[in-house]
Design an enzyme around this catalytic site. Structure first.
Site, mmCIF file in Angstrom:
data_model
loop_
_atom_site.group_PDB
_atom_site.id
_atom_site.type_symbol
_atom_site.label_atom_id
_atom_site.label_comp_id
_atom_site.label_asym_id
_atom_site.label_seq_id
_atom_site.Cartn_x
_atom_site.Cartn_y
_atom_site.Cartn_z
ATOM 1 N N PRO A 2 -16.346 -4.156 -2.627
ATOM 2 C CA PRO A 2 -17.675 -4.551 -3.060
ATOM 3 C C PRO A 2 -18.044 -3.751 -4.441
ATOM 4 O O PRO A 2 -18.126 -2.391 -4.252
ATOM 5 C CB PRO A 2 -18.250 -4.330 -2.047
ATOM 6 C CG PRO A 2 -17.465 -4.423 -0.916
ATOM 7 C CD PRO A 2 -16.225 -3.628 -1.309
ATOM 8 N N GLU A 3 -18.695 -4.514 -5.681
ATOM 9 C CA GLU A 3 -19.113 -3.633 -6.606
ATOM 10 C C GLU A 3 -20.425 -3.841 -6.808
ATOM 11 O O GLU A 3 -21.099 -4.328 -5.789
ATOM 12 C CB GLU A 3 -18.125 -4.215 -7.987
ATOM 13 C CG GLU A 3 -16.752 -3.737 -7.889
ATOM 14 C CD GLU A 3 -16.447 -2.620 -7.883
ATOM 15 O OE1 GLU A 3 -17.440 -1.505 -8.437
ATOM 16 O OE2 GLU A 3 -15.255 -2.186 -7.869
ATOM 17 N N HIS A 90 -14.182 -4.509 14.672
ATOM 18 C CA HIS A 90 -14.441 -3.852 13.035
ATOM 19 C C HIS A 90 -15.970 -3.521 13.002
ATOM 20 O O HIS A 90 -16.334 -3.140 11.865
ATOM 21 C CB HIS A 90 -13.695 -4.586 12.248
ATOM 22 C CG HIS A 90 -12.378 -4.459 12.207
ATOM 23 N ND1 HIS A 90 -11.587 -3.742 12.489
ATOM 24 C CD2 HIS A 90 -11.453 -5.890 12.273
ATOM 25 C CE1 HIS A 90 -10.132 -4.130 12.354
ATOM 26 N NE2 HIS A 90 -10.430 -5.586 12.460
ATOM 27 N N ARG A 108 -11.479 -1.291 7.562
ATOM 28 C CA ARG A 108 -10.633 -0.070 6.879
ATOM 29 C C ARG A 108 -11.367 1.098 6.992
ATOM 30 O O ARG A 108 -10.946 2.367 6.797
ATOM 31 C CB ARG A 108 -10.433 -0.180 5.560
ATOM 32 C CG ARG A 108 -9.402 -1.443 5.209
ATOM 33 C CD ARG A 108 -8.931 -1.463 3.741
ATOM 34 N NE ARG A 108 -8.244 -0.604 3.051
ATOM 35 C CZ ARG A 108 -7.631 -0.549 2.056
ATOM 36 N NH1 ARG A 108 -8.189 -1.363 0.974
ATOM 37 N NH2 ARG A 108 -6.996 0.584 1.781
ATOM 38 N N ARG A 152 -13.868 11.429 -25.404
ATOM 39 C CA ARG A 152 -13.109 11.005 -24.212
ATOM 40 C C ARG A 152 -11.820 10.387 -24.689
ATOM 41 O O ARG A 152 -12.070 9.384 -25.506
ATOM 42 C CB ARG A 152 -13.922 10.272 -23.234
ATOM 43 C CG ARG A 152 -15.205 10.853 -22.847
ATOM 44 C CD ARG A 152 -15.785 9.859 -21.464
ATOM 45 N NE ARG A 152 -16.878 10.547 -20.979
ATOM 46 C CZ ARG A 152 -17.303 10.266 -19.612
ATOM 47 N NH1 ARG A 152 -16.617 9.592 -19.117
ATOM 48 N NH2 ARG A 152 -18.482 10.959 -19.320
#
Length: 272
Positions: A2-3, A90, A108, A152
């Site tokens: 998820p972002e 879960h 996870r 960078r």
């Protein structure tokens, strides 16, 4: 994973319903990424405030401190009115309130729920310390991005993914933003001119706004707190389209690997 759009969509889907509720009980399942850091019994009776988001973290304030939540790689929050239902295999954190149950499901177990006395105190302050500007912060513009990329040598896409200049440009959204800005994802970050940085900053905001409107991206199992999937993946112009024709020119979308993540781009439209 998820972002930012998915985390914000999740926040919006339960924040109003839980604000003002009283905590009745807390259940812990299998250990998550970090320990809760407080006796669950001390949270009982506390009133819940307005849920906030910082980067990919959610902050659920309580009368004494609050809970900093992260969905990890595969986590999701579900809010259901009424009493708690039996937890599944879960389901590793339950916050039962007098208005309903907020449950973290994480196959996870890379997610986390951590108590902190405040956002500006540890452990929350330490976890949030390295985050860049929010993409919709008025300060985030081409000048800010140009200054952040200066010096960078890494590829511009990797610099975006680092999250210390601006948060939210995760893998899918970085690919889409670079395509809209016409920038090759392999270009050294320090070589971007101010005009190109301005285009890229605008593209990052536009892509994330579109993703929020679409309810986020669901590639596998993301759903908001009411079980609704996102649809941004149906609107992606380059992500997941390897070998297909570019929607803007006669080129073909390519896929490369950068930083162990797939990058999709059009070599014809996106220039170094």
């Amino acid at each position: 994973m998820p972002e930012l759009p998915e985390v914000e969509v999740t926040r919006r889907s339960f924040a109003e319903a839980i604000a003002g509720a009283r905590v009745e009980s807390v259940r812990l399942g299998k250990p998550l990424r970090w320990p809760l850091g407080v006796d669950p019994a001390k949270l009982r009776g506390q009133r819940v405030g307005e849920a906030l988001r910082r980067g990919k973290y959610l902050w659920l304030p309580l009368e004494q401190g609050g809970l900093l939540m992260h969905l990890g790689m595969s986590g999701s929050l579900n809010f259901s009115p009424g009493s708690s239902s039996a937890p599944g295999l879960h389901d590793h954190f339950d916050l039962q309130t007098n208005r309903g149950l907020l449950r973290l499901t994480d196959p996870r177990r890379f997610g986390a729920v951590v108590w902190s006395p405040g956002l500006d105190e540890d452990p929350a302050a330490k976890l949030l310390a390295g985050l860049g500007l929010e993409p919709f912060d008025p300060r985030f513009d081409g000048g800010w991005l140009h200054a952040g990329l200066a010096g960078r040598r890494v590829a511009v896409k990797l610099a975006l993914l680092a999250g210390d200049i601006v948060v939210g440009a995760g893998n899918i959204y970085a690919c889409e933003a670079l395509f809209r800005a016409g920038i090759d994802p392999r270009m050294p970050a320090q070589k971007l001119s101010r005009p190109r940085c301005a285009r890229l900053a605008d593209a990052v905001r536009a892509v994330l706004a579109q993703a929020l409107e679409a309810g986020g991206t669901t590639l596998r199992d993301f759903k908001d707190a009411h079980g609704v999937a996102g649809s941004f993946q149906m609107q992606a112009e380059v992500y997941g389209r390897e070998g297909q024709g570019c929607l803007r020119c006669d080129g073909v979308i390519r896929r490369i690997v950068q930083g162990q993540r797939s990058t999709f781009f059009c070599p014809s439209c996106q220039k170094r």
